[in-house]
Write a protein that holds these residues in place. Structure first.
Motif, short mmCIF file in Angstrom:
data_model
loop_
_atom_site.label_atom_id
_atom_site.label_comp_id
_atom_site.label_asym_id
_atom_site.label_seq_id
_atom_site.Cartn_x
_atom_site.Cartn_y
_atom_site.Cartn_z
N PHE A 1 -4.87 -11.76 37.51
CA PHE A 1 -6.00 -11.48 36.64
C PHE A 1 -6.75 -12.79 36.43
O PHE A 1 -6.16 -13.78 35.97
N VAL A 2 -8.01 -12.82 36.80
CA VAL A 2 -8.77 -14.08 36.74
C VAL A 2 -9.49 -14.20 35.41
O VAL A 2 -9.91 -13.21 34.80
N ASN A 3 -9.63 -15.43 34.94
CA ASN A 3 -10.38 -15.72 33.73
C ASN A 3 -11.81 -16.03 34.13
O ASN A 3 -12.09 -17.03 34.78
N GLU A 4 -12.73 -15.17 33.72
CA GLU A 4 -14.13 -15.34 34.11
C GLU A 4 -14.95 -16.02 33.01
O GLU A 4 -16.18 -15.95 32.99
N GLY A 5 -14.26 -16.64 32.06
CA GLY A 5 -14.98 -17.41 31.05
C GLY A 5 -15.55 -16.58 29.92
O GLY A 5 -16.35 -17.07 29.13
N THR A 6 -15.15 -15.31 29.83
CA THR A 6 -15.64 -14.49 28.73
C THR A 6 -14.91 -14.85 27.45
O THR A 6 -13.81 -15.38 27.46
N GLU A 7 -15.54 -14.55 26.33
CA GLU A 7 -14.97 -14.89 25.03
C GLU A 7 -13.71 -14.07 24.79
O GLU A 7 -13.69 -12.86 24.98
N TYR A 8 -12.65 -14.73 24.34
CA TYR A 8 -11.40 -14.03 24.04
C TYR A 8 -11.48 -13.47 22.63
O TYR A 8 -11.60 -14.21 21.66
N ARG A 9 -11.41 -12.13 22.51
CA ARG A 9 -11.56 -11.50 21.20
C ARG A 9 -10.31 -10.75 20.76
O ARG A 9 -10.31 -10.06 19.76
N GLY A 10 -9.21 -10.91 21.51
CA GLY A 10 -8.04 -10.08 21.28
C GLY A 10 -6.97 -10.67 20.37
O GLY A 10 -5.86 -10.20 20.38
N LEU A 11 -7.30 -11.75 19.64
CA LEU A 11 -6.31 -12.33 18.75
C LEU A 11 -5.89 -11.30 17.71
O LEU A 11 -6.74 -10.64 17.10
N ARG A 12 -4.58 -11.19 17.48
CA ARG A 12 -4.06 -10.20 16.52
C ARG A 12 -4.14 -10.77 15.11
O ARG A 12 -3.75 -11.89 14.86
N GLU A 13 -4.64 -9.94 14.20
CA GLU A 13 -4.60 -10.27 12.78
C GLU A 13 -3.72 -9.22 12.12
O GLU A 13 -4.09 -8.06 12.00
N VAL A 14 -2.53 -9.65 11.71
CA VAL A 14 -1.53 -8.72 11.18
C VAL A 14 -1.70 -8.56 9.68
O VAL A 14 -1.84 -9.55 8.95
N LEU A 15 -1.72 -7.32 9.21
CA LEU A 15 -1.83 -7.05 7.78
C LEU A 15 -0.55 -7.47 7.06
O LEU A 15 0.55 -7.14 7.49
N MET A 16 -0.71 -8.19 5.97
CA MET A 16 0.44 -8.55 5.14
C MET A 16 0.73 -7.39 4.18
O MET A 16 -0.17 -6.85 3.56
N ARG A 17 2.01 -7.05 4.07
CA ARG A 17 2.41 -5.89 3.25
C ARG A 17 3.19 -6.34 2.01
O ARG A 17 4.08 -5.65 1.55
N ASN A 18 2.84 -7.50 1.46
CA ASN A 18 3.59 -8.06 0.35
C ASN A 18 2.81 -8.05 -0.97
O ASN A 18 3.00 -8.90 -1.83
N LYS A 19 1.91 -7.07 -1.10
CA LYS A 19 1.11 -6.98 -2.33
C LYS A 19 2.01 -6.58 -3.51
O LYS A 19 2.99 -5.85 -3.35
N GLU A 20 1.65 -7.04 -4.69
CA GLU A 20 2.42 -6.71 -5.88
C GLU A 20 1.99 -5.34 -6.41
O GLU A 20 0.78 -5.08 -6.55
N PRO A 21 2.95 -4.45 -6.72
CA PRO A 21 2.60 -3.11 -7.22
C PRO A 21 1.67 -3.12 -8.42
O PRO A 21 0.74 -2.29 -8.50
N ILE A 22 1.86 -4.05 -9.34
CA ILE A 22 1.01 -4.09 -10.53
C ILE A 22 -0.43 -4.40 -10.16
O ILE A 22 -1.37 -3.91 -10.80
N LYS A 23 -0.62 -5.20 -9.10
CA LYS A 23 -1.98 -5.51 -8.64
C LYS A 23 -2.65 -4.27 -8.05
O LYS A 23 -3.87 -4.09 -8.18
N VAL A 24 -1.85 -3.44 -7.38
CA VAL A 24 -2.38 -2.18 -6.85
C VAL A 24 -2.87 -1.30 -7.99
O VAL A 24 -3.98 -0.76 -7.97
N ILE A 25 -2.04 -1.15 -9.01
CA ILE A 25 -2.39 -0.29 -10.15
C ILE A 25 -3.64 -0.82 -10.86
O ILE A 25 -4.55 -0.06 -11.19
N GLU A 26 -3.70 -2.12 -11.05
CA GLU A 26 -4.86 -2.71 -11.70
C GLU A 26 -6.13 -2.47 -10.90
O GLU A 26 -7.18 -2.13 -11.45
N PHE A 27 -6.02 -2.62 -9.57
CA PHE A 27 -7.19 -2.40 -8.70
C PHE A 27 -7.65 -0.95 -8.75
O PHE A 27 -8.85 -0.68 -8.90
#
Length: 301
Positions: free
Chosen positions: A193-219
């Motif tokens: 697979f050759v690199n044709e110099g196109t912009e790489y847009r596939g970086l993964r951004e993983v959702l963090m699942r460590n929110k505090e329950p009280i913050k959810v309720i407040e929101f």
């Protein structure tokens, strides 16, 4: 003999395989495959996982699944449990539908990602007569990559396309050659697979699942213009929606069990938490009043 603990990581990409018990087909009719896709879509909304490749055959199925910070066991249990209920109800039977637990293997390199995806897309080879039929197989995501479509609204094509440069015609043809000759995902990657110099847009951004329950309720209470103590009020329909949305968002982003949510909400059963979470899921994706609540919550936190 006790089961071997599953190797898992909430930040990983997995090759998932599900298979029926030997005496039945997992998907007897076209409608059954569509039902399985609809369940993937439903729980994708809840857990925010991503699908990079898929293929459903009559007696088994493959997924290339990025759990995006969620627990892979919860994801697959939710999908498979609901499908088994549907299957037994439709075909008037009882008992197991799936063969043991689902199988999973972590995909940890770009090369392995390419091979697993090609292996998944090559699965129809044993039931079709020509190579073209592999490319056209209705229940494989390969067809979606070829046609630039997303028929079942579950596929994320950008990540794999960026990793392999599939926006290039040369690379796409190389990938198709890989698919057509791929017999095992543990084979060596022997196409270029050759690199044709196109912009790489596939970086993964993983959702963090460590929110505090009280913050959810407040929101949620602030979003719905209620007092925080209203979420703890039982037997009052006026507050059902904020209770439902709180349970739903906690199950999505706090990485806690229903039992823990019971304690947070107070004096409530796990079955009621499940009912409220399902209602919250429905509200978040079907009620215009709450259609942006997930994005708003993630931005606020």
């Amino acid at each position: 003999m006790p089961r071997v603990a599953r190797v898992k990581n909430d930040f990983s990409i997995y090759h998932i395989m599900v298979r029926s018990i030997s005496e039945i087909d997992l998907f007897k009719e076209r409608e059954d495959k569509l039902k399985y896709f609809s369940l993937i879509k439903k729980y994708q909304l809840k857990y925010q996982f991503k699908i990079y490749s898929y293929c459903l055959m009559d007696n088994h199925g493959h997924l290339l699944l990025d759990c995006n910070g969620a627990d892979i066991s919860r994801i697959m249990h939710s999908i498979n449990f609901c499908y088994a209920q549907y299957y037994n109800r439709k075909y008037k039977r009882h008992g197991h539908v799936f063969q043991d637990r689902f199988k999973s293997k972590i995909v940890d390199t770009d090369e392995y990602l390419a091979m697993v995806s090609a292996y998944i897309h090559n699965n129809p080879k044993d039931i079709v007569n020509t190579k073209q039929e592999i490319l056209d197989y209705e229940f494989s995501s390969l067809r979606e990559y070829i046609k630039s479509s997303n028929t079942y609204e579950i596929l994320n094509k950008n990540f794999l396309s960026d990793i392999l440069g599939l926006f290039s015609e040369y690379n796409f043809r190389s990938y198709i050659r890989l698919v057509l000759k791929c017999e095992d995902y543990d084979e060596e990657l022997d196409v270029e697979f050759v690199n044709e110099g196109t912009e790489y847009r596939g970086l993964r951004e993983v959702l963090m699942r460590n929110k505090e329950p009280i913050k959810v309720i407040e929101f949620v209470c602030k979003h719905g213009k209620f007092e925080k103590n209203h979420v703890y009020v039982k037997h009052n329909r006026k507050y059902t929606h904020i209770r439902a949305l709180s349970c739903f968002l906690m199950s999505c982003f706090c990485n806690i069990t229903q039992k823990k949510i019971c304690k947070v909400i107070g004096n409530i059963t796990q079955s009621r938490v499940s009912e409220l979470s399902s209602l919250g899921l429905y509200l978040a994706f079907n009620d215009d009043k709450y259609k942006n609540i997930i994005n708003d919550f993630l931005l606020s936190s």
